[in-house]
Design a protein around this motif. Structure first.
Motif, PDB file in Angstrom:
ATOM      1  N   ARG A   1       0.676  -1.281   0.079  1.00 31.54           N
ATOM      2  CA  ARG A   1      -0.150   0.104  -0.086  1.00 31.54           C
ATOM      3  C   ARG A   1       0.867   1.228  -0.039  1.00 31.54           C
ATOM      4  O   ARG A   1       0.394   2.162  -0.683  1.00 31.54           O
ATOM      5  CB  ARG A   1      -0.797  -0.024   1.252  1.00 31.54           C
ATOM      6  CG  ARG A   1      -1.988  -0.869   1.089  1.00 31.54           C
ATOM      7  CD  ARG A   1      -3.099  -0.777   2.375  1.00 31.54           C
ATOM      8  NE  ARG A   1      -2.776  -1.796   3.146  1.00 31.54           N
ATOM      9  CZ  ARG A   1      -2.734  -1.315   4.554  1.00 31.54           C
ATOM     10  NH1 ARG A   1      -3.057  -0.058   4.875  1.00 31.54           N
ATOM     11  NH2 ARG A   1      -2.476  -2.159   5.659  1.00 31.54           N
ATOM     12  N   ILE A   2       2.066   1.144   0.792  1.00 28.90           N
ATOM     13  CA  ILE A   2       2.868   2.374   0.720  1.00 28.90           C
ATOM     14  C   ILE A   2       3.422   2.875  -0.601  1.00 28.90           C
ATOM     15  O   ILE A   2       3.386   3.657  -1.123  1.00 28.90           O
ATOM     16  CB  ILE A   2       3.983   2.209   1.736  1.00 28.90           C
ATOM     17  CG1 ILE A   2       3.347   2.247   3.298  1.00 28.90           C
ATOM     18  CG2 ILE A   2       5.171   2.870   1.487  1.00 28.90           C
ATOM     19  CD1 ILE A   2       4.451   1.877   4.516  1.00 28.90           C
ATOM     20  N   GLU A   3       3.798   1.623  -1.118  1.00 33.48           N
ATOM     21  CA  GLU A   3       4.130   1.567  -2.759  1.00 33.48           C
ATOM     22  C   GLU A   3       3.354   2.043  -3.534  1.00 33.48           C
ATOM     23  O   GLU A   3       3.595   3.049  -4.563  1.00 33.48           O
ATOM     24  CB  GLU A   3       5.101   0.312  -3.173  1.00 33.48           C
ATOM     25  CG  GLU A   3       5.699   0.426  -4.503  1.00 33.48           C
ATOM     26  CD  GLU A   3       6.291  -1.107  -4.654  1.00 33.48           C
ATOM     27  OE1 GLU A   3       6.938  -1.056  -5.745  1.00 33.48           O
ATOM     28  OE2 GLU A   3       6.636  -1.947  -3.800  1.00 33.48           O
ATOM     29  N   GLY A   4       1.984   1.824  -3.446  1.00 28.72           N
ATOM     30  CA  GLY A   4       1.047   1.990  -4.407  1.00 28.72           C
ATOM     31  C   GLY A   4       0.433   3.514  -4.224  1.00 28.72           C
ATOM     32  O   GLY A   4       0.188   4.042  -5.004  1.00 28.72           O
TER      33      GLY A   4
ATOM     34  N   GLN B   1      -0.935   8.639   6.424  1.00 27.20           N
ATOM     35  CA  GLN B   1       0.266   7.934   7.115  1.00 27.20           C
ATOM     36  C   GLN B   1       0.074   7.631   8.692  1.00 27.20           C
ATOM     37  O   GLN B   1       0.522   6.969   9.331  1.00 27.20           O
ATOM     38  CB  GLN B   1       1.711   8.742   6.849  1.00 27.20           C
ATOM     39  CG  GLN B   1       2.032   8.696   5.285  1.00 27.20           C
ATOM     40  CD  GLN B   1       3.345   9.089   4.958  1.00 27.20           C
ATOM     41  OE1 GLN B   1       4.199   9.153   5.982  1.00 27.20           O
ATOM     42  NE2 GLN B   1       3.590   9.488   3.704  1.00 27.20           N
ATOM     43  N   GLN B   2      -0.882   8.693   9.154  1.00 22.05           N
ATOM     44  CA  GLN B   2      -1.169   8.556  10.541  1.00 22.05           C
ATOM     45  C   GLN B   2      -1.843   7.133  10.861  1.00 22.05           C
ATOM     46  O   GLN B   2      -1.860   6.656  11.848  1.00 22.05           O
ATOM     47  CB  GLN B   2      -2.014   9.583  10.888  1.00 22.05           C
ATOM     48  CG  GLN B   2      -2.142   9.581  12.458  1.00 22.05           C
ATOM     49  CD  GLN B   2      -0.992   9.458  13.318  1.00 22.05           C
ATOM     50  OE1 GLN B   2      -0.316  10.579  13.342  1.00 22.05           O
ATOM     51  NE2 GLN B   2      -1.083   8.821  14.157  1.00 22.05           N
TER      52      GLN B   2
ATOM     53  N   MET C   1       9.596   2.501   9.953  1.00 23.80           N
ATOM     54  CA  MET C   1       8.701   3.156   8.937  1.00 23.80           C
ATOM     55  C   MET C   1       7.526   3.793   9.886  1.00 23.80           C
ATOM     56  O   MET C   1       7.140   4.988   9.394  1.00 23.80           O
ATOM     57  CB  MET C   1       7.640   2.085   8.220  1.00 23.80           C
ATOM     58  CG  MET C   1       6.761   2.585   7.104  1.00 23.80           C
ATOM     59  SD  MET C   1       7.775   3.422   5.806  1.00 23.80           S
ATOM     60  CE  MET C   1       8.442   2.224   4.803  1.00 23.80           C
ATOM     61  N   ILE C   2       7.321   3.658  11.183  1.00 27.98           N
ATOM     62  CA  ILE C   2       6.706   4.573  11.913  1.00 27.98           C
ATOM     63  C   ILE C   2       7.376   5.765  12.099  1.00 27.98           C
ATOM     64  O   ILE C   2       6.821   6.949  11.887  1.00 27.98           O
ATOM     65  CB  ILE C   2       6.288   3.764  13.445  1.00 27.98           C
ATOM     66  CG1 ILE C   2       5.291   2.737  13.156  1.00 27.98           C
ATOM     67  CG2 ILE C   2       5.952   4.877  14.427  1.00 27.98           C
ATOM     68  CD1 ILE C   2       5.415   1.803  14.575  1.00 27.98           C
ATOM     69  N   LYS C   3       8.752   5.739  12.323  1.00 28.24           N
ATOM     70  CA  LYS C   3       9.482   6.925  12.573  1.00 28.24           C
ATOM     71  C   LYS C   3       9.577   7.948  11.082  1.00 28.24           C
ATOM     72  O   LYS C   3       9.382   9.029  11.233  1.00 28.24           O
ATOM     73  CB  LYS C   3      10.982   6.686  13.018  1.00 28.24           C
ATOM     74  CG  LYS C   3      11.994   7.706  13.114  1.00 28.24           C
ATOM     75  CD  LYS C   3      13.336   7.270  13.368  1.00 28.24           C
ATOM     76  CE  LYS C   3      14.528   8.437  13.255  1.00 28.24           C
ATOM     77  NZ  LYS C   3      15.727   7.881  13.378  1.00 28.24           N
TER      78      LYS C   3
ATOM     79  N   ALA D   1      -0.622  17.363   1.289  1.00 26.58           N
ATOM     80  CA  ALA D   1      -0.042  17.197   2.333  1.00 26.58           C
ATOM     81  C   ALA D   1      -1.058  16.680   3.430  1.00 26.58           C
ATOM     82  O   ALA D   1      -0.623  16.048   4.286  1.00 26.58           O
ATOM     83  CB  ALA D   1       0.461  18.820   2.959  1.00 26.58           C
ATOM     84  N   GLN D   2      -2.250  17.223   3.353  1.00 29.66           N
ATOM     85  CA  GLN D   2      -3.441  16.673   4.343  1.00 29.66           C
ATOM     86  C   GLN D   2      -3.840  15.176   3.933  1.00 29.66           C
ATOM     87  O   GLN D   2      -3.848  14.650   5.214  1.00 29.66           O
ATOM     88  CB  GLN D   2      -4.625  17.499   4.055  1.00 29.66           C
ATOM     89  CG  GLN D   2      -5.716  17.350   5.005  1.00 29.66           C
ATOM     90  CD  GLN D   2      -5.141  17.452   6.437  1.00 29.66           C
ATOM     91  OE1 GLN D   2      -4.954  18.593   6.707  1.00 29.66           O
ATOM     92  NE2 GLN D   2      -5.504  16.415   7.189  1.00 29.66           N
ATOM     93  N   GLU D   3      -3.592  14.934   2.808  1.00 29.19           N
ATOM     94  CA  GLU D   3      -3.705  13.434   2.541  1.00 29.19           C
ATOM     95  C   GLU D   3      -2.664  12.655   3.030  1.00 29.19           C
ATOM     96  O   GLU D   3      -2.716  11.386   3.308  1.00 29.19           O
ATOM     97  CB  GLU D   3      -3.690  13.149   0.901  1.00 29.19           C
ATOM     98  CG  GLU D   3      -5.110  13.770   0.190  1.00 29.19           C
ATOM     99  CD  GLU D   3      -5.042  13.827  -1.211  1.00 29.19           C
ATOM    100  OE1 GLU D   3      -3.931  13.393  -1.835  1.00 29.19           O
ATOM    101  OE2 GLU D   3      -6.122  14.088  -2.009  1.00 29.19           O
TER     102      GLU D   3
END
Length: 205
Positions: free
Chosen positions: A89-92, A191-192, A157-159, A184-186
């Protein structure tokens, strides 16, 4: 006496004509001024970004690229379906965002940050950005496998995500471009949510 009155009448007409002529000239000048003023918004529309929009895009491209490097490690080192899914998902999400920000920089006439640098270079290059891994940390992650890799990867990755969130929050305050502030908001929202998910996985592991 009659001639004097006629003379005064002629002089009055001449005065009116003179005043009218001046008024006409002022109107023309006013029209020219209005025309110049009307063209200002068009110039303002071209300046649809500020220096922080450029900085945000350049730095976030590099930040995202390191996240992609980390995500691409996962398939060869983890068998955890949930970690594999997060990495996918991160990559996508972040690869299209890199392309989007690169397009903005091209449109703004700014040099895009290179997205082809090896992952090992990102620590030294991006050490001033919050959440970036050092070259040593990336090397250690590369050497890990299995459950040890999963834990180290999620902690890093959390950091990394928290750093991106901090960058995005700063941009919401300092940026001016509507599209970049929307991104930026997205980033903050997505990521949160992933941070919360990885924190939950770490607690249950």
């Amino acid at each position: 006496m009659r001639k004097s009155l006629i003379g005064l009448g002629v002089a009055g007409v001449a005065t009116v004509a003179l005043v009218t002529g001046c008024g006409s000239g002022n109107d023309t000048a006013g029209m020219q001024h209005s025309s110049t003023t009307a063209s200002t918004p068009a110039a303002g529309q071209q300046a649809d970004h500020n220096e922080h929009d450029v900085k945000f895009a350049q730095e976030m491209i590099q930040h995202h690229q390191q996240a992609l490097d980390m995500a691409k490690m996962v398939p060869g080192k983890s068998t955890n379906a949930k970690v594999l899914d997060i990495a996918k998902r991160i990559e996508g999400a972040q690869d299209p965002e890199i392309k989007k920000m690169t397009e903005w920089l091209t449109k703004w006439g700014a040099a895009p940050t290179s997205t082809s640098m090896p992952g090992m270079d990102h620590g030294a290059t991006g050490s001033s950005m919050p959440g970036m891994m050092t070259a040593e940390e990336m090397n250690k992650l590369q050497q890990a496998n299995g459950a040890a890799f999963d834990r180290a990867w999620m902690e890093m990755m959390i950091k990394h995500h928290q750093g991106a969130i901090d960058m995005a929050k700063t941009h919401l305050e300092k940026g001016s471009n509507a599209d970049s502030k929307k991104l930026a908001q997205e980033i903050i929202t997505a990521q949160q949510a992933e941070i919360t998910e990885m924190q939950g996985l770490l607690k249950s592991s």
